[in-house]
Design a protein around this motif. Structure first.
Motif, PDB file in Angstrom:
ATOM      1  N   ASN A  74      49.913  49.770  86.321  1.00  0.00           N
ATOM      2  CA  ASN A  74      48.716  50.473  86.776  1.00  0.00           C
ATOM      3  C   ASN A  74      47.755  50.775  85.633  1.00  0.00           C
ATOM      4  O   ASN A  74      46.553  50.511  85.726  1.00  0.00           O
ATOM      5  N   THR A  75      48.271  51.327  84.550  1.00  0.00           N
ATOM      6  CA  THR A  75      47.407  51.657  83.410  1.00  0.00           C
ATOM      7  C   THR A  75      46.960  50.391  82.689  1.00  0.00           C
ATOM      8  O   THR A  75      45.846  50.331  82.172  1.00  0.00           O
ATOM      9  N   GLU A  76      47.774  49.356  82.703  1.00  0.00           N
ATOM     10  CA  GLU A  76      47.356  48.067  82.137  1.00  0.00           C
ATOM     11  C   GLU A  76      46.150  47.525  82.908  1.00  0.00           C
ATOM     12  O   GLU A  76      45.193  47.025  82.311  1.00  0.00           O
ATOM     13  N   ALA A  77      46.195  47.626  84.236  1.00  0.00           N
ATOM     14  CA  ALA A  77      45.060  47.170  85.051  1.00  0.00           C
ATOM     15  C   ALA A  77      43.810  47.971  84.704  1.00  0.00           C
ATOM     16  O   ALA A  77      42.709  47.406  84.599  1.00  0.00           O
ATOM     17  N   MET A  78      43.964  49.266  84.495  1.00  0.00           N
ATOM     18  CA  MET A  78      42.833  50.107  84.109  1.00  0.00           C
ATOM     19  C   MET A  78      42.275  49.669  82.757  1.00  0.00           C
ATOM     20  O   MET A  78      41.062  49.617  82.563  1.00  0.00           O
ATOM     21  N   ALA A  79      43.159  49.341  81.815  1.00  0.00           N
ATOM     22  CA  ALA A  79      42.731  48.905  80.481  1.00  0.00           C
ATOM     23  C   ALA A  79      41.851  47.659  80.580  1.00  0.00           C
ATOM     24  O   ALA A  79      40.805  47.567  79.921  1.00  0.00           O
ATOM     25  N   LYS A  80      42.269  46.728  81.406  1.00  0.00           N
ATOM     26  CA  LYS A  80      41.493  45.497  81.569  1.00  0.00           C
ATOM     27  C   LYS A  80      40.123  45.785  82.187  1.00  0.00           C
ATOM     28  O   LYS A  80      39.120  45.170  81.816  1.00  0.00           O
ATOM     29  N   LEU A  81      40.072  46.738  83.114  1.00  0.00           N
ATOM     30  CA  LEU A  81      38.794  47.113  83.728  1.00  0.00           C
ATOM     31  C   LEU A  81      37.875  47.816  82.737  1.00  0.00           C
ATOM     32  O   LEU A  81      36.659  47.569  82.721  1.00  0.00           O
ATOM     33  N   VAL A  82      38.434  48.682  81.902  1.00  0.00           N
ATOM     34  CA  VAL A  82      37.636  49.350  80.865  1.00  0.00           C
ATOM     35  C   VAL A  82      37.049  48.300  79.926  1.00  0.00           C
ATOM     36  O   VAL A  82      35.861  48.343  79.583  1.00  0.00           O
ATOM     37  N   ALA A  83      37.863  47.332  79.527  1.00  0.00           N
ATOM     38  CA  ALA A  83      37.386  46.262  78.649  1.00  0.00           C
ATOM     39  C   ALA A  83      36.290  45.447  79.329  1.00  0.00           C
ATOM     40  O   ALA A  83      35.283  45.099  78.699  1.00  0.00           O
ATOM     41  N   ASP A  84      36.453  45.162  80.620  1.00  0.00           N
ATOM     42  CA  ASP A  84      35.416  44.437  81.370  1.00  0.00           C
ATOM     43  C   ASP A  84      34.098  45.199  81.344  1.00  0.00           C
ATOM     44  O   ASP A  84      33.026  44.608  81.165  1.00  0.00           O
ATOM     45  N   GLY A  85      34.173  46.518  81.529  1.00  0.00           N
ATOM     46  CA  GLY A  85      32.967  47.345  81.505  1.00  0.00           C
ATOM     47  C   GLY A  85      32.286  47.331  80.149  1.00  0.00           C
ATOM     48  O   GLY A  85      31.058  47.251  80.063  1.00  0.00           O
ATOM     49  N   ALA A  86      33.079  47.384  79.093  1.00  0.00           N
ATOM     50  CA  ALA A  86      32.509  47.339  77.739  1.00  0.00           C
ATOM     51  C   ALA A  86      31.844  45.985  77.489  1.00  0.00           C
ATOM     52  O   ALA A  86      30.729  45.926  76.953  1.00  0.00           O
ATOM     53  N   ARG A  87      32.507  44.924  77.900  1.00  0.00           N
ATOM     54  CA  ARG A  87      31.948  43.578  77.704  1.00  0.00           C
ATOM     55  C   ARG A  87      30.661  43.380  78.498  1.00  0.00           C
ATOM     56  O   ARG A  87      29.705  42.777  78.010  1.00  0.00           O
ATOM     57  N   SER A  88      30.638  43.895  79.716  1.00  0.00           N
ATOM     58  CA  SER A  88      29.441  43.733  80.544  1.00  0.00           C
ATOM     59  C   SER A  88      28.253  44.500  79.969  1.00  0.00           C
ATOM     60  O   SER A  88      27.105  44.178  80.275  1.00  0.00           O
ATOM     61  N   ALA A  89      28.525  45.481  79.117  1.00  0.00           N
ATOM     62  CA  ALA A  89      27.455  46.244  78.467  1.00  0.00           C
ATOM     63  C   ALA A  89      27.142  45.697  77.076  1.00  0.00           C
ATOM     64  O   ALA A  89      26.419  46.317  76.306  1.00  0.00           O
ATOM     65  N   GLY A  90      27.728  44.536  76.734  1.00  0.00           N
ATOM     66  CA  GLY A  90      27.376  43.868  75.490  1.00  0.00           C
ATOM     67  C   GLY A  90      28.311  44.082  74.318  1.00  0.00           C
ATOM     68  O   GLY A  90      28.038  43.616  73.213  1.00  0.00           O
ATOM     69  N   ALA A  91      29.419  44.759  74.519  1.00  0.00           N
ATOM     70  CA  ALA A  91      30.358  45.009  73.416  1.00  0.00           C
ATOM     71  C   ALA A  91      31.438  43.933  73.382  1.00  0.00           C
ATOM     72  O   ALA A  91      31.656  43.211  74.362  1.00  0.00           O
TER      73      ALA A  91
END
Length: 139
Positions: A14-31
């Motif tokens: 569950n927390t691994e899935a959250m980690a991947k989503l957080v990373a997706d959000g950072a990438r979509s904002a240019g990081a």
């Protein structure tokens, strides 16, 4: 370009899935975002990043996982003051008190948490949006 470390521990995924989503959000904002299991992160890697998202589910009596995550967190906690830091994690019982306790611990250590996200079990649609927003905040 901001470089974000998304460091997590997960027992059920569950927390691994959250980690991947957080990373997706950072990438979509240019990081640039790296998803890193907690045993692969420590003080030696800290200078490589501009922002940090730390994820751990609730364990035991509303506490952080103490076999792998907590030792890593205790090592980097003194370095986090003055950095962009976000917290996230999942829970299955109670109401998320472990996150409140973690935020309080961070504040006492001089860490200014940008925001935090919790999810009951696997991240649902609302938690998915919140995880991506959290990542974008760090970008």
């Amino acid at each position: 370009m901001t470089k974000v470390a998304v460091v997590y521990w997960s027992g059920t995924g569950n927390t691994e899935a959250m980690a991947k989503l957080v990373a997706d959000g950072a990438r979509s904002a240019g990081a640039q975002a790296d998803v890193i299991y907690c045993t692969d992160f420590g003080a030696e890697r800290f200078p490589d990043y501009d922002a940090f998202a730390l994820g751990c589910p609730a364990m035991g009596d509303e506490e952080l996982e103490d076999g792998e995550f907590l030792p890593m967190y205790e090592e980097v906690e003194p370095l986090l003051a003055g950095e962009k830091v976000a917290l996230f994690g999942s829970y299955d019982w109670n109401d998320g008190e472990w996150m409140e306790l973690w935020e309080q611990r961070a504040a006492e250590a001089g860490i200014d948490i940008v925001d935090s996200v919790i999810a009951k079990d696997y991240p649902d649609a609302e938690a998915t949006v919140e995880c991506k927003r959290l990542g974008a905040l760090l970008a």
